[in-house]
Design an enzyme around this catalytic site. Structure first.
Site, short mmCIF file in Angstrom:
data_model
loop_
_atom_site.label_atom_id
_atom_site.label_comp_id
_atom_site.label_asym_id
_atom_site.label_seq_id
_atom_site.Cartn_x
_atom_site.Cartn_y
_atom_site.Cartn_z
CD1 TRP A 273 0.18 -6.05 -3.50
CD2 TRP A 273 -0.69 -6.47 -1.32
NE1 TRP A 273 0.93 -7.28 -3.58
CE2 TRP A 273 0.47 -7.83 -1.81
CE3 TRP A 273 -0.93 -6.45 0.23
CZ2 TRP A 273 1.13 -9.45 -1.28
CZ3 TRP A 273 -0.21 -7.81 0.36
CH2 TRP A 273 0.65 -8.98 -0.28
CG HIS B 153 21.41 -36.27 -1.75
ND1 HIS B 153 22.50 -37.12 -1.37
CD2 HIS B 153 23.03 -35.36 -1.74
CE1 HIS B 153 23.52 -37.10 -1.44
NE2 HIS B 153 23.97 -36.30 -1.38
CE LYS C 53 15.31 -10.98 -9.06
NZ LYS C 53 15.52 -10.79 -7.52
CD GLU D 56 18.63 -12.65 -6.38
OE1 GLU D 56 17.59 -13.58 -5.34
OE2 GLU D 56 18.09 -11.34 -6.67
CD GLU E 155 11.08 -11.75 -7.98
OE1 GLU E 155 10.45 -11.03 -6.89
OE2 GLU E 155 12.47 -11.33 -8.18
CG ASN F 95 0.14 2.36 3.44
OD1 ASN F 95 -0.66 2.77 2.89
ND2 ASN F 95 1.04 2.85 2.95
N GLY F 96 -1.01 -0.98 6.48
CA GLY F 96 -0.44 -2.17 7.51
C GLY F 96 -1.58 -3.14 7.61
NE ARG G 49 5.58 1.31 -1.72
CZ ARG G 49 6.67 1.86 -0.15
NH1 ARG G 49 7.02 2.50 -0.62
NH2 ARG G 49 6.82 1.05 0.79
CE LYS H 204 12.39 -3.09 -4.97
NZ LYS H 204 13.18 -4.05 -5.74
CB CYS I 100 -0.87 -0.04 0.89
SG CYS I 100 -1.92 -0.97 1.56
O1 M6R Z 1 13.46 -4.65 1.19
P1 M6R Z 1 13.88 -5.75 1.33
O2 M6R Z 1 15.14 -5.90 0.89
O3 M6R Z 1 13.77 -6.27 2.79
O4 M6R Z 1 12.99 -7.32 0.41
C1 M6R Z 1 12.61 -8.26 0.85
C2 M6R Z 1 12.07 -9.42 -0.10
O5 M6R Z 1 11.05 -9.24 -0.11
C3 M6R Z 1 12.48 -9.52 -1.40
O6 M6R Z 1 14.19 -9.37 -2.11
C4 M6R Z 1 11.84 -9.80 -2.74
O7 M6R Z 1 12.12 -11.19 -2.31
C5 M6R Z 1 12.44 -9.61 -4.20
N1 M6R Z 1 11.50 -9.39 -4.76
C6 M6R Z 1 13.56 -10.41 -4.62
O8 M6R Z 1 13.24 -9.65 -6.39
#
Ligand code: M6R
Length: 614
Positions: A75, A510, A491, A487, A494, A101-102, A27, A609, A2
């Protein structure tokens, strides 16, 4: 997640708010809305499911005149994304409008209590409960709105950043926060409000960041008044936010994510500038140097982080254990905070977060603080909640990261961790001087090395076309590059919505090797390092079972070519910095596959975000 924007001053509020909401779009959100107080004191709320551009279209032809207003991108947490659940929400009488927000954790109890007092609710949100609670307190206590806000918030369990306007008042917004960010921008006789200061830097660079349990009365033409929930005045501390508008724009790239991938040579230069002295190779991290004793005596280092920041922390574990000989643990912040962990006063907890606002990481920091540990932050967003809650730290200084998929923050985090490990290793005498100099030199050369790694864009883009069909991917790595494999897989999933799994290469036999057939591509990081030969054997095993292999290899290496179906060559650097190099083609691969599949790479579905709720 949000987003909040507000304005009070002499300008028309609506265009200011809409522009700010656009800046917050990255975001992630599912609906948007505004409340404008017209010059005659009447409040109009306009809100709808969908994008801010949809809200703009919805507003066309409607009266949105007024010099005070609040706007929101939602959101969904309570209740599906729809027009009714979108913010702002009116109180029962329509006299108060609120954005939030929250999460109000005790909203059910509060809602039931309000129902017994005759309140009814239009939406399924916790936010509508809050605005009605404020109204109830104001009516029953016959008090001012500001007092009602303070009293109501004392009954709330959970996290909030709220902004409120009131019917008949064309000059005042009330805002408050707890565990959710809120910045007040100070202009000339006008105020701006945002959950992310960057969204309003078109107008001002002077900001006051509200602290937890603070309420602000923001009134046109009057000094800012901030108090705690008991009504005791707080200090108003103005901070400068140094950020340019061009840093927030796409600069000719199709997507923020691609821009951010390509920015990495420069962002790493910014990250390292002044921290590795080119001639002496001395490392200057004031956060460490000012707390030398803590690092010298540390019994253990515990990283707490989520997502990509957690992957970077896994690399941090290798770096610190290798260079400093301090035992390291890497924890998902969300698990750590609920596990009753054992912490010692000579532990150092390192909180890693791009946004500095991730709710679970912030809660892990609070827990560590209560346990008496020394807390160090590695964050990007200056002035965000986590750096403010830590004892010390290092900003990664890679500039605003807008794409939901984290790219330049990952490389910045790993670079800071490498500098930290080198410095602490030298202070503790656990690092050999020649090695220290080689790594320090390689850090200085990183911008050039990453620039060369970006040359993989063309072959990776061609490869991406070939693999757009795939429904699953496996990513393999070992040692420093095991977290890189995790990682790369994150990527891809997501932003392309293709299922992908990252694994240590040797774990294949395994169990996961059962998945291998001609439909299951494997991305194997097989650069020249001490596990190179072992990784080659793992590749052979997959090949023997009909799997397709895409290998990330060191420039000039021909051996892997014999087994892999496709090879992407990357430049070499010292082994501990190789994740920064091998992640580049993986970022690009995810990006190109996602764009060929027509995905919204900057705002992938269901994602936000900044994850400010747990
Ligand atoms: O802002 P932060 O680094 O704490 O965020 C952590 C995760 O939410 C963030 O890295 C998320 O996994 C990303 N979408 C990855 O690309």
């Amino acid at each position: 997640m949000c987003g909040i924007v507000g304005y009070v001053g002499e300008r028309q509020a609506c265009p200011v708010i809409i522009k700010g909401l656009h800046r917050l779009e990255y975001r992630g959100y599912d609906s948007a809305g505004v409340a404008i107080v017209h010059p005659d004191g009447v409040i109009d709320i306009h809100k709808c499911k969908g994008k801010v551009s949809g809200l703009e279209a919805f507003l066309a032809g409607k009266d949105s005149s007024g010099t005070i207003g609040i706007g929101h991108t939602r959101w969904a947490t309570h209740g599906e994304p729809n027009d009714i659940n979108a913010h702002p929400h009116f109180s029962r009488s329509g006299e108060i409008a609120l954005i939030h927000n929250g999460i109000i954790e005790n909203f059910r109890v509060l809602r039931d209590a309000l129902r017994t007092n005759g309140f009814t609710f239009r939406s399924s949100t916790d936010s509508e409960v809050l605005v009605n609670l404020i109204e109830y307190v104001r009516e029953s206590g016959k008090c001012s709105l500001e007092e009602a806000v303070r009293v109501a918030l004392k009954q709330v369990v959970g996290a909030y950043a709220i902004a409120i306007v009131e019917k008949g008042n064309t000059s005042r917004i009330i805002a408050a926060r707890k565990s959710s960010p809120m910045a007040i921008g100070i202009g000339d006789g006008e105020y701006f409000l945002s959950s992310d200061a960057a969204s309003i830097i078109d107008y001002t660079q002077d900001f006051v960041y509200l602290k937890d349990n603070e309420v602000a009365v923001i009134e046109k033409g009057k000094p800012l008044h901030i108090m705690n929930l008991d009504g005791k005045d707080s200090k108003v501390a103005v901070q400068k936010l140094k950020m340019s508008i061009s840093q927030l724009e796409k600069g000719g790239f199709d997507h923020f994510m691609l821009k951010e991938i390509y920015e990495q040579p420069e962002t790493l230069e910014d990250c390292v500038r002044g921290r590795v002295i080119p001639d002496s190779k001395e490392i200057v991290l004031s956060g460490v140097l000012n707390n030398k004793e803590k690092f010298l005596k540390a019994r253990r280092i515990i990283f707490v982080a989520c997502g990509t920041s957690w992957h970077a922390s896994l690399i941090g574990e290798h770096l610190i254990e290798n260079m400093c000989r301090i035992p390291v643990e890497v924890e998902y912040a969300s698990e750590f905070r609920y596990r009753n962990p054992i912490l010692y006063p000579d532990d150092i907890v390192i909180a890693v977060s791009q946004s500095g606002e991730t709710a679970d990481t912030l809660a892990a920091v609070d827990l560590a603080r209560k346990a008496g540990a020394f807390i160090y932050g590695i964050c990007n967003v200056v002035g965000s909640s986590i750096p403010r809650a830590t004892d010390s730290g290092t900003y990664i200084h890679v500039g605003p990261e807008i794409g939901v998929a984290s790219t330049k923050a990952f490389t910045g985090q790993v670079t800071v961790m490498t500098m930290l490990a080198l410095l602490v290793g030298r202070l503790r005498g656990t690092i050999e001087e020649g090695y220290y100099h080689r790594v320090a030199q390689a850090i200085l050369e990183l911008p050039a090395t990453i620039r060369e790694a970006l040359n993989t864009a063309e072959p990776v883009s061609a490869l991406a076309r070939t693999f757009t069909y795939a429904h699953n991917f496996i990513y393999l790595g070992r040692g420093y590059n095991y977290p890189t494999a995790l990682e790369g897989a994150l990527k891809l999933k997501e932003i392309s919505y293709i299922h992908a799994e990252g694994l240590p290469a040797a774990e294949m036999k395994h169990g996961p090797i059962a998945l291998i057939d001609s439909e299951m591509p494997t991305v194997a990081i097989a650069t020249l390092d001490k596990t190179y030969e072992k990784t080659l054997s793992n590749i052979e095993e997959i090949k023997a079972r009909g799997g397709k292999i895409i290998a990330i290899v060191s420039k000039g290496d021909d051996l892997v070519r014999r087994s892999a179906d496709y090879c992407i060559e990357v430049p070499s650097t010292v082994e501990c910095l190789m994740p920064l190099v091998s992640v580049i083609p993986l970022q690009l691969l995810a990006y190109y596959i996602a764009t060929y599949k027509g995905r919204n790479v900057d705002q992938p579905r269901n994602l936000a975000k900044s994850v400010t709720v747990e």
